[in-house]
Design an enzyme around this catalytic site. Structure first.
Site, PDB file in Angstrom:
ATOM      1  CG  HIS A 102     -31.943 -13.458  11.583  1.00 35.40           C
ATOM      2  ND1 HIS A 102     -32.838 -12.510  12.010  1.00 35.40           N
ATOM      3  CD2 HIS A 102     -32.705 -14.535  11.225  1.00 35.40           C
ATOM      4  CE1 HIS A 102     -34.071 -12.977  11.916  1.00 35.40           C
ATOM      5  NE2 HIS A 102     -34.012 -14.208  11.429  1.00 35.40           N
ATOM      6  CD  GLU A 103     -31.502 -17.646   8.985  1.00 35.33           C
ATOM      7  OE1 GLU A 103     -31.917 -18.685   9.531  1.00 35.33           O
ATOM      8  OE2 GLU A 103     -32.263 -16.778   8.526  1.00 35.33           O
ATOM      9  CG  HIS A 112     -33.735 -18.806  13.649  1.00 40.56           C
ATOM     10  ND1 HIS A 112     -34.827 -18.529  14.431  1.00 40.56           N
ATOM     11  CD2 HIS A 112     -33.765 -17.905  12.628  1.00 40.56           C
ATOM     12  CE1 HIS A 112     -35.487 -17.497  13.924  1.00 40.56           C
ATOM     13  NE2 HIS A 112     -34.861 -17.102  12.840  1.00 40.56           N
ATOM     14  CG  ASP A 167     -38.141 -15.555  12.426  1.00 37.14           C
ATOM     15  OD1 ASP A 167     -38.099 -16.672  11.903  1.00 37.14           O
ATOM     16  OD2 ASP A 167     -37.196 -14.750  12.382  1.00 37.14           O
TER      17      ASP A 167
END
Length: 420
Positions: free
Chosen positions: A113-114, A117, A209
């Protein structure tokens, strides 16, 4: 149920240690961005300190683990072990091994997930300082904010998009695997976790987010980033309240495990505080153009080395400049040190006639410097990377004044109480 609290923009905070006579921490408006996620049941520090244990690099991005991960590992392992024993008829050891395996899978999902980004940010020229895994999931630290609403939107939604893809893959695996097996159970939990993460992080309130995505939309329509931040921040507070209501309902229905309750409440508190910090950041950002070091810096009052502290204070009072900074000068009249107000305050008045100013001064080489023409963004970046109570203001090689952090805080947050 595991989950993550999404992409959050946290400009640097000017933190004031208790032992220093500095104002309370205030958020800056333009130094770093964090994408944050929550871990087990469902989520600074200054970035320069690089907290946690360094694990290595992933696609060139530094990866660190916070000590709080130990608590996350223990809680999720215990919760999932109990579930695994019931569903799969396992012994205690087998249940704990399965629980630990689930934690590893969950943290892998958080990391992906990170990375969504981080890699998207890097694609648009935004530097990534690292990813940190912690109690409430993790966060991605970037060296600046997105330059446009479009980039802000893409970076913000990249994480939830990765979680959605992972969730879809886990759902497919769950349907394909035989029911009642260990693989089926793990796939099911990962499916639920990633789907919840994708949906929850897409809620339109900062620091999630979805809140950054909403900010990008308002920013694009109004051409005012600060207004977008405030709107998304207030909605974020509403999301925090809704989370508390959800926790209460689940508790009354006994649908929430006892160990999960504190973490769920911590998520709500984190949301509320993050939303409030975002609102505060927007208000500070609007006042950044007011930062003018030529006006804000206090004048210097030179005192020769060896001057008694009481005498130096008398000269300042008699000179009609009670706010002037005392600068210790050598025999040639060149400033060599700056008297530290915090150290002065610690000296009893009866001792000041017998104590030289040199004893309560810091050498200029140990005091951060700012050029007199620096704008608000640069001033706050310097404060973030070199926290202190005083900063010398220079014009070329000359020291022309001293910036007190309390004065900067008062300018940026005039309604906030500070300690001077």
């Amino acid at each position: 149920m595991p989950g993550r609290l999404g992409h959050r923009c946290d400009r640097a905070a000017v933190a004031a240690p208790v032992h220093d006579r500095r104002p309370p921490a205030f958020a800056t408006a333009g130094s770093q961005t964090r994408s944050r996620s929550i871990g087990p049941v469902k989520q600074r520090t200054r970035p320069s300190r690089r907290p946690g244990l360094t694990l290595g690099r992933v696609f060139g991005v530094p990866l660190r683990a916070d000590a709080s991960m130990l608590l996350l590992t223990a809680v999720v392992t215990v919760l999932y072990a109990a579930l695994a024993r019931r569903q799969l008829d396992l012994g205690h050891l087998g249940g704990y091994l399965v629980g630990l395996g689930f934690v590893v899978s969950l943290l892998g999902s958080v990391l992906l997930h990170e990375l969504g980004h981080a890699l998207t940010a890097r694609r648009y020229g935004i530097g990534v300082r690292g990813i940190t895994l912690e109690l409430l999931g993790g966060y991605t630290e970037m060296d600046r904010d997105a330059p446009s609403p479009k980039v802000d939107l893409l970076v913000s939604l990249a994480g939830p998009a990765v979680s959605a893809v992972l969730g879809a893959g886990a759902v497919a695996a769950t349907l394909a695997l035989p029911a009642g097996t260990l693989a089926h159970q793990l796939a099911f939990q990962l499916a639920v976790s990633n789907v919840v993460v994708a949906v929850f992080n897409s809620l339109p309130g900062l620091p999630l987010d979805g809140g950054r995505a909403l900010r990008a939309a308002v920013w694009a329509v109004t051409r005012d980033r600060h207004r977008g931040t405030e709107v998304a921040g207030w909605i974020g507070r509403a999301v925090a309240v809704a989370t508390v209501v959800l926790v209460v309902v689940l508790t009354l229905r006994r649908a929430l495990a006892p160990l999960a309750l504190p973490l769920m409440l911590l998520v709500a508190v984190t949301l509320w505080r993050g939303a409030g910090q975002s609102i505060r950041m927007a208000r500070i950002g609007r006042r950044l153009p007011l930062v003018d070091l030529a006006r804000l810096a206090r004048p210097l009052l030179p005192v020769p080395t060896g001057t008694p502290l009481a005498e130096a204070q008398r000269r300042r009072a008699d000179g009609g400049t009670p706010d002037a900074a005392l600068a210790v000068v050598d025999s040639a009249g060149r400033p060599v040190a700056l008297v530290d107000p915090a150290r002065v305050a610690a000296v009893p008045p009866e001792r000041r006639p017998w104590l030289a100013v040199d004893e309560v001064a810091r050498g200029l080489d140990r005091v951060p410097a700012l050029p007199v023409g620096a704008d608000g963004e640069r001033v706050l970046e310097t404060v973030r990377t070199h926290p202190g109570a005083q900063y010398v203001v220079t014009a070329g090689e000359d020291v022309v004044g001293v910036l007190h952090i309390a004065d900067l805080a008062q300018l940026l947050e005039p309604k906030r109480k500070t300690n001077t």
